[in-house]
Design a protein around this motif. Structure first.
Motif, mmCIF file in Angstrom:
data_model
loop_
_atom_site.group_PDB
_atom_site.id
_atom_site.type_symbol
_atom_site.label_atom_id
_atom_site.label_comp_id
_atom_site.label_asym_id
_atom_site.label_seq_id
_atom_site.Cartn_x
_atom_site.Cartn_y
_atom_site.Cartn_z
ATOM 1 N N GLU B 37 5.679 -44.100 49.319
ATOM 2 C CA GLU B 37 4.351 -43.958 48.882
ATOM 3 C C GLU B 37 4.256 -44.187 47.318
ATOM 4 O O GLU B 37 3.646 -44.744 46.578
ATOM 5 C CB GLU B 37 3.637 -42.761 49.403
ATOM 6 C CG GLU B 37 2.311 -42.635 49.057
ATOM 7 C CD GLU B 37 1.682 -41.299 49.072
ATOM 8 O OE1 GLU B 37 2.450 -40.527 49.201
ATOM 9 O OE2 GLU B 37 0.572 -41.038 48.919
ATOM 10 N N ASN B 38 5.417 -43.522 46.616
ATOM 11 C CA ASN B 38 5.547 -43.290 45.293
ATOM 12 C C ASN B 38 5.944 -44.552 44.622
ATOM 13 O O ASN B 38 5.256 -45.073 43.772
ATOM 14 C CB ASN B 38 6.248 -42.046 44.966
ATOM 15 C CG ASN B 38 6.349 -42.074 43.371
ATOM 16 O OD1 ASN B 38 5.274 -41.956 42.815
ATOM 17 N ND2 ASN B 38 7.508 -41.896 42.712
ATOM 18 N N ASP B 41 2.970 -46.800 44.757
ATOM 19 C CA ASP B 41 2.009 -46.776 43.640
ATOM 20 C C ASP B 41 2.672 -47.082 42.481
ATOM 21 O O ASP B 41 1.753 -47.692 41.584
ATOM 22 C CB ASP B 41 1.908 -45.022 43.811
ATOM 23 C CG ASP B 41 1.010 -44.742 44.851
ATOM 24 O OD1 ASP B 41 0.230 -45.393 45.367
ATOM 25 O OD2 ASP B 41 0.847 -43.299 45.269
ATOM 26 N N GLY B 278 7.691 -42.220 32.651
ATOM 27 C CA GLY B 278 6.564 -41.577 32.597
ATOM 28 C C GLY B 278 6.395 -40.685 33.929
ATOM 29 O O GLY B 278 6.465 -39.459 33.667
ATOM 30 N N PRO B 279 6.179 -41.187 35.003
ATOM 31 C CA PRO B 279 6.159 -40.538 36.302
ATOM 32 C C PRO B 279 7.365 -39.703 36.442
ATOM 33 O O PRO B 279 7.059 -38.375 36.900
ATOM 34 C CB PRO B 279 5.909 -41.486 37.358
ATOM 35 C CG PRO B 279 5.377 -42.676 36.763
ATOM 36 C CD PRO B 279 5.985 -42.343 35.193
ATOM 37 N N THR B 282 7.124 -36.278 35.029
ATOM 38 C CA THR B 282 6.334 -35.319 35.843
ATOM 39 C C THR B 282 6.918 -34.678 36.753
ATOM 40 O O THR B 282 7.032 -33.767 37.142
ATOM 41 C CB THR B 282 5.125 -36.165 35.994
ATOM 42 O OG1 THR B 282 4.461 -36.843 35.192
ATOM 43 C CG2 THR B 282 3.941 -34.902 36.730
ATOM 44 N N PHE B 283 7.642 -35.573 37.562
ATOM 45 C CA PHE B 283 8.650 -35.199 38.786
ATOM 46 C C PHE B 283 9.667 -34.388 38.232
ATOM 47 O O PHE B 283 9.822 -33.248 38.969
ATOM 48 C CB PHE B 283 9.264 -36.503 39.468
ATOM 49 C CG PHE B 283 8.388 -37.049 40.579
ATOM 50 C CD1 PHE B 283 8.384 -36.668 41.832
ATOM 51 C CD2 PHE B 283 7.288 -37.926 40.415
ATOM 52 C CE1 PHE B 283 7.648 -37.038 42.925
ATOM 53 C CE2 PHE B 283 6.623 -38.532 41.263
ATOM 54 C CZ PHE B 283 6.866 -38.104 42.404
ATOM 55 N N SER B 287 6.866 -31.057 30.299
ATOM 56 C CA SER B 287 5.490 -30.752 29.832
ATOM 57 C C SER B 287 4.833 -32.349 29.260
ATOM 58 O O SER B 287 5.476 -32.899 28.853
ATOM 59 C CB SER B 287 5.455 -29.621 28.946
ATOM 60 O OG SER B 287 4.283 -29.902 27.941
ATOM 61 N N ALA B 288 3.490 -32.397 29.600
ATOM 62 C CA ALA B 288 3.257 -33.555 29.090
ATOM 63 C C ALA B 288 2.918 -33.627 27.559
ATOM 64 O O ALA B 288 3.081 -34.815 27.041
ATOM 65 C CB ALA B 288 1.616 -33.709 29.486
ATOM 66 N N TYR B 289 3.179 -32.408 26.911
ATOM 67 C CA TYR B 289 3.016 -32.649 25.420
ATOM 68 C C TYR B 289 4.452 -33.379 24.855
ATOM 69 O O TYR B 289 4.297 -33.677 23.937
ATOM 70 C CB TYR B 289 2.787 -31.059 24.915
ATOM 71 C CG TYR B 289 1.777 -30.510 25.428
ATOM 72 C CD1 TYR B 289 0.510 -30.954 25.042
ATOM 73 C CD2 TYR B 289 2.083 -29.313 26.356
ATOM 74 C CE1 TYR B 289 -0.876 -30.254 25.582
ATOM 75 C CE2 TYR B 289 0.489 -28.503 26.843
ATOM 76 C CZ TYR B 289 -0.506 -29.119 26.450
ATOM 77 O OH TYR B 289 -1.598 -28.591 26.923
ATOM 78 N N TRP B 290 5.479 -33.196 25.467
ATOM 79 C CA TRP B 290 6.833 -33.685 24.666
ATOM 80 C C TRP B 290 7.018 -35.225 25.404
ATOM 81 O O TRP B 290 8.009 -35.857 24.909
ATOM 82 C CB TRP B 290 7.985 -32.814 25.165
ATOM 83 C CG TRP B 290 7.946 -31.609 24.289
ATOM 84 C CD1 TRP B 290 7.426 -30.371 24.696
ATOM 85 C CD2 TRP B 290 8.386 -31.732 23.034
ATOM 86 N NE1 TRP B 290 7.646 -29.473 23.693
ATOM 87 C CE2 TRP B 290 8.024 -30.092 22.341
ATOM 88 C CE3 TRP B 290 8.672 -32.307 22.184
ATOM 89 C CZ2 TRP B 290 8.371 -29.788 21.409
ATOM 90 C CZ3 TRP B 290 8.911 -32.007 20.799
ATOM 91 C CH2 TRP B 290 8.555 -30.696 20.377
ATOM 92 N N GLU B 291 6.132 -35.780 26.202
ATOM 93 C CA GLU B 291 6.418 -37.040 26.923
ATOM 94 C C GLU B 291 6.761 -38.031 25.761
ATOM 95 O O GLU B 291 7.661 -38.825 25.936
ATOM 96 C CB GLU B 291 5.235 -37.423 27.876
ATOM 97 C CG GLU B 291 5.973 -37.532 29.338
ATOM 98 C CD GLU B 291 4.914 -37.870 30.280
ATOM 99 O OE1 GLU B 291 4.626 -36.850 31.139
ATOM 100 O OE2 GLU B 291 4.113 -38.942 30.072
ATOM 101 N N ARG B 292 5.585 -38.325 25.017
ATOM 102 C CA ARG B 292 5.664 -39.443 23.887
ATOM 103 C C ARG B 292 7.032 -39.300 23.110
ATOM 104 O O ARG B 292 7.343 -40.271 22.912
ATOM 105 C CB ARG B 292 4.408 -39.185 23.183
ATOM 106 C CG ARG B 292 4.138 -40.633 22.437
ATOM 107 C CD ARG B 292 2.843 -40.891 22.395
ATOM 108 N NE ARG B 292 1.740 -40.253 21.799
ATOM 109 C CZ ARG B 292 0.875 -40.899 21.360
ATOM 110 N NH1 ARG B 292 0.420 -42.033 21.504
ATOM 111 N NH2 ARG B 292 -0.349 -40.280 20.863
#
Lengths: 708, 323
Positions: B37-38, B41, B278-279, B282-283, B287-292
């Protein structure tokens, strides 16, 4: 309307008329300086004509455009962008590019804010830290570009993400540093000798510094040589990597200087400072005749390019033309000036006499320029037709309903946080309705994307234009308050709507719902749907969005106080992009299988989230959020979206214009407990807040009754 | 022979190794990442990026750049939606989107190839102008109430990924083959390596340059359609920042920004790597704040490692000061 205001205006104009002469003389001087001492290249000459044309057109169609006060205001707003454009000029002359300057501004601004507020350092020490960060960031780019010979486009594309990401990571994108000392804010907001913006001398110093470096020193010659041919420069004995590195290091440092001025100007520092400035700065440099292949470009050209852009934007604001035209016209101007120049060069090459060519092909330049201006004029004329059409019926309604009080129709200038956002588009519908009903003139304009600096600029321009009421949906509280206070001092009535400024910076706040109310409503609704226990996840707008962060704070508080069994699993950004909200929701559903409810708190995120849940076939997951009814109708009817929380945005726009109109007639006095707002009936006034009413909950039962 | 092939695809091999390392970490820390599924997607989410990146590869190979793709993407999506709402079949919507994309690409191409304006300037101008023009004309309104037959191209949600996978894979292979074996493909490489030499060799440089922009525009239109049909509404602000994502993918995949060097395989690997990160973060619970910051760091690290390796091998200082 108010005697005080007219006196003020008169005084201002007496002063301005003497300043005006000085301005004309200065302009003539600059013009001749550019024309003769620099023998500007073809493109600069074309640009000079374009700037002259802009000034001529806007003097005719825009109010209070050709005044000294406005001239200095344009200068003030050009400083940050101007510094970046200065820093970019030598880089582009060497044939490189630096995309990371805007992000460097963000990082330096955040470091400056943290140093001065959290680490309690005095301003000079904090500034030193910001400059050191600029030095380090510049050195990183310099090492990779000059030391390792990696193409600058790739290096700075990477550091663009890296610097911005560090700023976001450090502050969790939410911290908003403000409360800087008055003396520091003077640097960005004060006037020297009553007229000259305080940051202007810094800019002038930077211009002189760069001028000497670029045009009068060995370093500058080396930059030109590298841009013409790097290999040739090396054979000529130039230390190519050292010279090249210097340009990138300087650009990091200058970006930090720009960041400090930006912070002083807005009175706040956040991780999104300078977002997108890199493209504007590149546009200014290239417009000024620098070749992106290197070896060609001048500082005077960059300045000219900068002013062409700033004057265009300022003029459009003062002429009350929509902001979107800025992008369209800037793009046209960019292509047109360069195309005209190319045409000239090609023509002159066939003549095979460059001296002759430069003079003889004036006709073609003039033709292109005329075409550009004509195209611009057509667009302007087109909007005017369109505007007058949309205004025409309103005038008729007005004469029936309420004859204008004192000959002139009051002008209400209303600003959304961002144009093109469906939420604000629906507010506008209500605002237009009220304007028609009341016979007032409504100017609706705002930044095209969330940008606190652009909001300030627009308010300044409206002050110059002398509107009667300014109504702002505030993006940044600390930043906007200083200009709103200035507007009040000039006798303009100030309203805030959607989000508030400091209470002393406005007359009334049209309050649709408090952050606490929204946070509590959403949390309670989540708790009801989940039966008081379980996990949920939040999809927010941009990570640095102030409103959303405030709601999240209240959601967390409510959870801690009332729903200990309800857990917030994660918060993911959507950047107000439906597709990103969709992808983030897909991932959340897989990574956090226990999440049984998605709470999307940005208008485009709710349908994105809902579509992801539908496609995953997860009927056990519910979606709620803050959004508009129309885009969610299919999902609400399918039973995927349970509840959409919002107020009636049309009514919010309607009420804001109504309150503005009452203010101009002095019918809304301090201490009033209620007000009459047309079709909305009597509304409560709490202190200086006009309350729209409780938030609406759109569900399957009632959503079809709303159309916005 | 094999060593030679490895050397030629040095950059592609490094990216493949990076993807392998990421896959290994994920296999240990978050095996759920590899669920069918992933993966499906992820494929659907990155397919539009891949299609745009294919076009961008051609443009970059020809020594040019196109940063207007995000704006063109948004316009083509809206055009496809309007066509579908007029009651036209989905093929008409696809044709309309590709045609508008091709037209806007032709505008870029003519300005670049025949008026000799640098492509970064032209596409900077069209990017800003087109975005604001679209914002102005739609006033931010979404295209809603699309006909049922529009979503999934009239197919079902289950069959759509297979059909498009087949289609996009065919497209990719065809492009790769064209670049490798057809005269048109070799002309693009020749133009990007050295336009003067290409002209002296009798190639039509201006035609090659303008046609890569047209093809890139059409592919952007196709990508916009493939993205739109996954939903039943079309927002008018799609594709903001798409150009950065696409250029980063192409460049990480080993194409030289100066033109003349790069492969379709590299671009595919670049899109896979950047699309997977990116995903994956998350997996892995980042934290989203350090992603960039992490994404920027990965781009910088990958080009730095490559540059250091190239430098160690050649041991001769090399200059790349041009964009």
């Amino acid at each position: 309307m108010q005697p005080r205001r007219h006196e003020d205006t008169k005084k201002k104009y007496k002063r301005s008329s003497s300043c005006l002469r000085a301005f004309v003389v200065t302009f003539a001087f600059v013009f001749s300086w550019l024309r003769f001492s620099f023998a500007p290249a073809g493109q600069q000459r074309i640009l000079l004509l374009a700037v002259a044309a802009e000034i001529a057109v806007f003097s005719a169609i825009a109010q209070n455009f050709f005044t000294a006060a406005n001239f200095f205001e344009v200068m003030r707003f050009s400083v940050e962008l101007g510094l970046l454009a200065l820093a970019l000029t030598p880089i582009i002359i060497t044939g490189g590019i630096d995309l990371s300057i805007g992000s460097m501004m963000g990082l330096a601004a955040v470091l400056f804010g943290a140093a001065s507020r959290d680490w309690h350092l005095p301003v000079p020490a904090a500034a030193a830290i910001a400059l050191a960060a600029g030095l380090a960031g510049g050195a990183l780019n310099a090492t990779l570009v000059a030391g390792l010979s990696i193409p600058p486009l790739i290096v700075t594309l990477g550091s663009l993400s890296l610097f911005r990401g560090m700023a976001e990571g450090m502050t969790h994108a939410a911290v908003n540093y403000s409360g800087f000392p008055e003396r520091f804010l003077f640097l960005g907001q004060g006037h020297l000798w009553g007229t000259v913006p305080a940051q202007l001398p810094i800019f002038v110093a930077a211009v002189i510094g760069y001028f000497v470096l670029l045009h009068k020193s060995i370093v500058g010659r080396a930059w030109y040589a590298i841009g013409s041919s790097a290999a040739g420069a090396r054979y000529a004995g130039i230390a190519v990597s050292r010279r090249l590195g210097l340009a990138y290091i300087l650009s990091g440092v200058i970006a930090s200087v720009a960041a400090i001025i930006y912070v002083a100007h807005l009175g706040q520092a956040r991780s999104d400072a300078g977002a997108g400035y890199e493209l504007d700065a590149i546009t200014a440099v290239v417009l000024g005749g620098a070749s992106v292949f290197g070896g060609r470009g001048t500082l005077s050209g960059t300045l000219l390019g900068l002013f062409a852009m700033s004057i265009l934007q300022n003029g459009l604001h003062l002429a009350a033309l929509p902001s979107e035209l800025t992008g369209v016209l800037t793009g046209t101007l960019l292509v047109a000036t360069i195309a005209a120049d190319r045409w000239r060069v090609r023509r002159s090459m066939t003549v095979a006499d460059h001296e002759q060519g430069e003079i003889s092909v004036r006709n073609s330049q003039v033709a292109i320029l005329c075409a550009t201006i004509l195209a611009g004029a057509f667009i302007v004329a087109g909007t005017n037709v369109w505007l007058s059409r949309s205004v025409a019926p309103s005038a008729r309604v007005a004469s029936d309903a309420a004859p204008p009080a004192a000959g002139r129709r009051p002008v209400i200038a209303m600003m959304p946080k961002a144009k093109g956002d469906p939420y604000f588009v629906s507010c506008r519908a209500g605002a237009d309705e009220a304007a028609k009903e009341l016979g007032v003139e409504l100017i609706w304009d705002g930044p095209t994307s969330l940008d606190a600096a652009k909001q300030n600029e627009l308010v300044e321009n409206w002050i110059t234009r002398q509107v009667d009421v300014i109504a702002v949906a505030v993006e940044n509280r600390a930043a906007i308050s200083t200009v709103l206070r200035k507007a009040r001092d000039r006798g303009i009535r100030v309203l805030t709507w959607d989000a508030d400024a400091e209470p002393d910076a406005r007359d009334y706040f049209v309050n649709q719902a408090t952050a606490e109310g929204i946070g509590n409503t959403l949390t309670d609704e989540a708790a009801r749907l989940l039966g008081g226990r379980g996990e949920f996840a939040i999809i927010t707008g941009a990570l640095s969005a102030a409103n959303q962060n405030e709601w999240i704070a209240f959601i967390r508080k409510r959870l801690a106080e009332k729903f200990p069994d309800l857990t917030l699993a994660t918060i993911r950004p959507s950047d107000d992009d439906r597709d990103k909200a969709f992808a983030e929701t897909q991932t959340i559903l897989k990574v956090y299988p226990a999440v049984k409810l998605m709470m999307a708190i940005s208008a485009p995120a709710v349908p994105g989230s809902a579509e992801a849940v539908r496609q995953a076939g997860r009927r056990d997951v519910k979606v709620i959020g803050l959004s508009l009814p129309n885009i969610n109708k299919p999902y609400v009817h399918d039973g995927i979206v349970q509840t959409v929380v919002l107020w009636n945005t049309r009514d919010l726009g309607y009420l804001s214009v109504y309150a503005g109109s009452l203010l101009t007639q002095n019918k809304l006095q301090a201490g009033a407990r209620s007000m009459q707002a047309g079709r909305l009936g009597t509304l409560e006034v709490r202190g200086s807040e006009i309350v729209l009413g409780p938030p609406l909950m759109f569900t399957k039962a009632n959503i079809d009754r709303f159309d916005f | 022979m094999r060593a030679k092939a490895l050397k030629r695809y040095r950059r592609e091999v490094s990216v493949a190794i990076a993807i392998g390392a990421l896959a290994l970490v994920l296999a240990v820390a978050a095996p759920g990442y590899f669920s069918a599924e992933n993966l499906s997607d992820l494929f659907l989410a990155n397919m539009p990026v891949l299609v745009v990146a294919l076009g961008a590869t051609l443009v970059i190979l020809a020594g040019e750049i196109d940063i207007s793709v995000g704006s063109v993407f948004a316009i083509c999506g809206v055009v496809a939606g309007i066509t579908a709402k007029l009651g036209m079949p989905v093929t008409a919507a696809a044709l309309a989107a590709c045609a508008v994309g091709g037209l806007l690409g032709a505008l870029n191409g003519v300005l670049v190839a025949y008026l000799h304006i640098p492509s970064i300037v032209v596409t900077l101008a069209t990017m800003v102008a087109l975005r604001d023009a679209l914002r102005w004309s739609t006033q931010g309104a979404w295209i809603e109430n699309l006909p049922r037959s529009f979503q999934w191209l009239g197919l079902t949600q289950a069959s759509y990924p297979f059909v498009t996978f087949g289609g996009v894979a065919t497209l990719t292979l065809m492009l790769a083959w064209t670049l490798r074996h057809l005269a048109a493909g070799r002309a693009i490489y020749a133009t990007g390596s050295n336009p003067d030499a290409a002209r002296l060799a009798g190639l039509h440089v201006a035609l090659a340059k303008s046609s890569v922009f047209v093809v890139a525009g059409m592919l952007t239109g196709l990508a916009a359609l493939l993205n739109s049909v996954r939903f039943n509404q079309i927002p008018s602000n799609a594709g903001v920042g798409l150009e950065m994502k696409v250029i980063a993918s192409v460049v990480v995949g080993g194409a030289a920004i100066t033109g003349g060097r790069g492969t379709i395989l590299g671009t595919v690997l670049g899109v896979v790597l950047l699309g997977a990160i990116g995903p994956a973060l998350t997996f892995l619970g980042v934290s989203a704040y350090w992603e960039r910051a992490i994404q920027g760091g990965i781009i910088l690290a990958s080009v730095t490692v490559d540059a250091v390796r190239a430098r160690a091998k050649r041991n001769v200082p090399q200059l790349a000061t041009t964009t």
